[in-house]
Write a protein that holds these residues in place. Sequence first.
Motif, PDB file in Angstrom:
ATOM      1  N   UNK A   1      -9.252 -30.356  -6.992  1.00 13.49           N
ATOM      2  CA  UNK A   1      -8.908 -31.534  -6.186  1.00 13.49           C
ATOM      3  C   UNK A   1     -10.162 -31.991  -5.453  1.00 13.49           C
ATOM      4  N   UNK A   2     -10.200 -33.270  -5.146  1.00 17.30           N
ATOM      5  CA  UNK A   2     -11.348 -33.861  -4.488  1.00 17.30           C
ATOM      6  C   UNK A   2     -11.643 -33.122  -3.172  1.00 17.30           C
ATOM      7  N   UNK A   3     -12.849 -32.592  -3.049  1.00 19.63           N
ATOM      8  CA  UNK A   3     -13.254 -31.813  -1.875  1.00 19.63           C
ATOM      9  C   UNK A   3     -12.300 -30.664  -1.579  1.00 19.63           C
ATOM     10  N   UNK A   4     -11.604 -30.203  -2.573  1.00 23.44           N
ATOM     11  CA  UNK A   4     -10.607 -29.123  -2.418  1.00 23.44           C
ATOM     12  C   UNK A   4      -9.590 -29.447  -1.321  1.00 23.44           C
ATOM     13  N   UNK A   5      -9.221 -30.714  -1.260  1.00 23.76           N
ATOM     14  CA  UNK A   5      -8.336 -31.118  -0.158  1.00 23.76           C
ATOM     15  C   UNK A   5      -6.877 -30.743  -0.382  1.00 23.76           C
ATOM     16  N   UNK A   6      -6.489 -30.530  -1.651  1.00 25.70           N
ATOM     17  CA  UNK A   6      -5.136 -30.042  -1.968  1.00 25.70           C
ATOM     18  C   UNK A   6      -4.054 -30.840  -1.233  1.00 25.70           C
TER      19      UNK A   6
ATOM     20  N   UNK B   1      -8.011 -39.713  -2.895  1.00 29.19           N
ATOM     21  CA  UNK B   1      -7.775 -39.596  -4.335  1.00 29.19           C
ATOM     22  C   UNK B   1      -6.463 -38.849  -4.599  1.00 29.19           C
ATOM     23  N   UNK B   2      -5.478 -39.092  -3.738  1.00 30.63           N
ATOM     24  CA  UNK B   2      -4.209 -38.360  -3.805  1.00 30.63           C
ATOM     25  C   UNK B   2      -3.527 -38.471  -5.163  1.00 30.63           C
ATOM     26  N   UNK B   3      -3.658 -39.625  -5.805  1.00 38.99           N
ATOM     27  CA  UNK B   3      -2.957 -39.806  -7.084  1.00 38.99           C
ATOM     28  C   UNK B   3      -3.593 -38.944  -8.175  1.00 38.99           C
ATOM     29  N   UNK B   4      -4.927 -38.896  -8.175  1.00 33.57           N
ATOM     30  CA  UNK B   4      -5.632 -38.054  -9.158  1.00 33.57           C
ATOM     31  C   UNK B   4      -5.331 -36.587  -8.866  1.00 33.57           C
ATOM     32  N   UNK B   5      -5.540 -36.193  -7.603  1.00 33.38           N
ATOM     33  CA  UNK B   5      -5.323 -34.785  -7.219  1.00 33.38           C
ATOM     34  C   UNK B   5      -3.893 -34.341  -7.555  1.00 33.38           C
ATOM     35  N   UNK B   6      -2.943 -35.144  -7.160  1.00 28.25           N
ATOM     36  CA  UNK B   6      -1.535 -34.785  -7.382  1.00 28.25           C
ATOM     37  C   UNK B   6      -1.185 -34.746  -8.863  1.00 28.25           C
TER      38      UNK B   6
END
Length: 169
Positions: A39-44, A88-93
């Motif tokens: 996930x972006x910056x490991x933001x999870x 980038x919630x949509x990509x991460x999720x």
Amino acid sequence: MKSCIDVIFQRRSIRNFKNDPVPDEILFQLIRAAQYAPSSWNRQPWRFIVIREREKLKTISGLLPYGKFLSRVPMAIAIVASERESDLWLVDGSIAAQNLMLAAENFDLGTCWIAECDKEEIKRILELPEEFHIITITPLGYPAVKPNAPKRKDLKEVLFLEKFGKGYL
Ligand SMILES: Cc1cc2nc3c(=O)[nH]c(=O)nc-3n(C[C@H](O)[C@H](O)[C@H](O)COP(=O)(O)O)c2cc1C
């Protein structure tokens, strides 16, 4: 244990399930697999909501134009992500959801990406805080019917060399 490449090719979107329950130990492994997605910056920014109440599954199925079968599935998982925690919630999720679905295939469990829905109403039913968005709601269970893989485009239609449109093959 299936190989990673077997899991990728064997996963199908499943819309018919047996009633057999999914053991918690397996469910937790699926969630752990999702948590190990990049996930972006490991933001999870993701959260996972297990839905087992029959009435809730029925109500939600009524809000899914292409997911009416959700009323009959043993359980579902709503994968949601926070726009505050990651832009980038949509990509991460989505990557987390795919990890979960591939891990499910490893245990011979079926899933199906359901995206289109009355998002506001489902947010209300699941009591999501405002900053959270629904990535997908997937059924989870043992497949009653596993369909053949829908046909994919030919490799030469999607694979280029050096520049767009220059065939590799
Ligand atoms: C973004 C997205 C949205 C989808 N929405 C639905 C849906 O609303 N209902 C459904 O039954 N399947 C849905 N699917 C599943 C696709 O139909 C399925 O992945 C595709 O036909 C390929 O089949 P396979 O998953 O078995 O390889 C969706 C898949 C994706 C990636």
